[in-house]
Scaffold this motif. Structure first.
Motif: not given
Length: 389
Positions: A28-34, A65-74
């Motif tokens: 899952t990719v989320t984009v944020g920043g300050t 700008i913070d770009i984060n890709a994260e997920g839970t593996l099997d």
């Protein structure tokens, strides 16, 4: 810097547990920043011999700008990548040889976490930085320790004593965001250990990869290699008082030693106490034979730097107010000690949805007896707007 620092510290403190995701799904990719901006009125006395500074300025900082890709593996492990893009004039650009107005990745690293703890590899701050506690921030997007906005002329902040420049931070900056490997243990009885290793700090940001291996030859210049960070912190509560404590030790080896040779070191401690909306926090830092980020000094110079800070904040509803102090003192062989002190007071009001407004009042003084004239005083006040998304 504030948002990134608090985000990573909170993740480490909380055990770094991510939300569930299907094993077959992509990360899952989320984009944020300050973005933090402030309008300041500045009054400086004696910033150079017989010179006064009376000025207004618009400060635009924390352009991340913070770009984060994260997920839970099997297998239950969490995997991810975090990329922090800094817009315009980031302090890393000169080290990477880029033009001043480029947008550049200040941090770029991958991580794995699970019951074994957390493992990070790439360009990011090390364990000593991420696990450190210090005085609280109460002005939106700004604080007295590692400030985004400090209204002291560069003629003051650039002054060196025995080769060491003034700093306004109790955080370890020897390896900065250079490529490194870091391991955080699981938290046990409130305690957590962090270890980092940085082979080369020639770059302050993520290093570009290439074929072959760089040698420490004459063209390498003077730099710091093999930086080791050891950090320990504690997070818990006693009788309604939230406690956060930290300590770190950092050492590096100089390539092509300067005259006399030098292997710089850093130490630091921090403490936070929180109760009924109040946060009392402080930190202490010391370094030897270190000029700045990745820059060693000769041992013969006898350069030592000591920084400490103390602050108190109070938060209720959307309001946060506080008062904080930071002092930096540099000493070197045969030279008088030089001191930079800063008081900050003010506060902020949260309008909702990551939007904060605030008032920032600063008073800084530099004591420079025998170095380029007398003492320097700077007063400033500003209205700040900080937007996180």
């Amino acid at each position: 810097m504030k948002k990134i620092l608090l985000g990573t510290t909170a993740l480490v403190s909380a055990g770094l547990i991510a939300g569930p995701a299907l094993a077959s799904d992509p990360l899952t990719v989320t984009v944020g920043g300050t973005v933090t901006a402030g309008f300041y009125v500045i009054d400086g006395d004696n910033t150079a011999p017989a010179t006064k500074v009376n000025d207004t300025a618009v400060k635009l900082v924390a352009r991340n700008i913070d770009i984060n890709a994260e997920g839970t593996l099997d297998n239950g492990m969490v995997a991810g990548v975090l990329a922090t893009l800094s817009l315009n004039d980031d302090w890393n650009t000169a080290n990477a040889g880029r033009a001043p107005n480029d947008a550049a990745f200040r941090e770029l690293f991958a991580y794995l976490e699970g019951g074994f703890g957390r493992f990070e590899i790439g360009g990011t701050d090390g364990a000593a930085f991420k696990m450190h506690y210090t005085s609280p921030w109460f002005v939106p997007g700004n604080g007295v320790d590692s400030p985004n906005i400090l209204n002291v002329p560069t003629a003051i902040t650039g002054i060196t004593v025995g080769g060491a420049a003034h700093r306004s931070s109790t955080f370890s900056l020897m390896a900065a965001d250079a490529n490194k490997v870091t391991y955080f243990t699981p938290r046990f009885a409130g305690f957590q250990l962090g270890l980092s290793y940085t082979p080369d700090v020639s770059y302050a940001g993520p290093n570009p990869n290439g074929l072959g291996a760089a040698t420490a030859g004459a063209a390498a210049g003077v730099r710091i290699d093999d930086v080791i960070e050891v950090a320990l912190n504690y997070a818990g509560s006693f009788g309604g008082v939230d406690v956060g404590a930290s300590g770190f030790y950092v050492s590096g080896e100089t390539v092509l030693n300067v005259a006399g040779g030098s292997d710089p070191e850093e130490w630091g401690f921090g403490l936070n106490l929180g109760m009924a909306g109040f946060t009392l926090g402080g930190a202490w830092y010391q370094s030897e034979d270190l000029a700045g980020v990745g820059a060693p000094l000769a041992t013969a110079a006898g350069a030592e730097q000591e920084v400490w800070t103390l602050g108190l904040s109070y938060a209720t509803g959307p309001w946060t107010v506080g008062l904080a102090y930071l002092q930096d003192e540099i000493s070197a062989t045969g030279l008088l000690d030089q001191k930079l002190t800063t008081w900050q007071t003010g506060g902020g009001y949260n309008l909702g949805s990551g939007v904060d407004i605030g008032l920032d009042l600063q008073m800084s003084e530099v004591e420079r007896a025998g170095v380029g004239g007398g003492d320097y005083d700077v007063l400033s006040g500003g209205l700040v707007l900080s937007v996180s998304f």
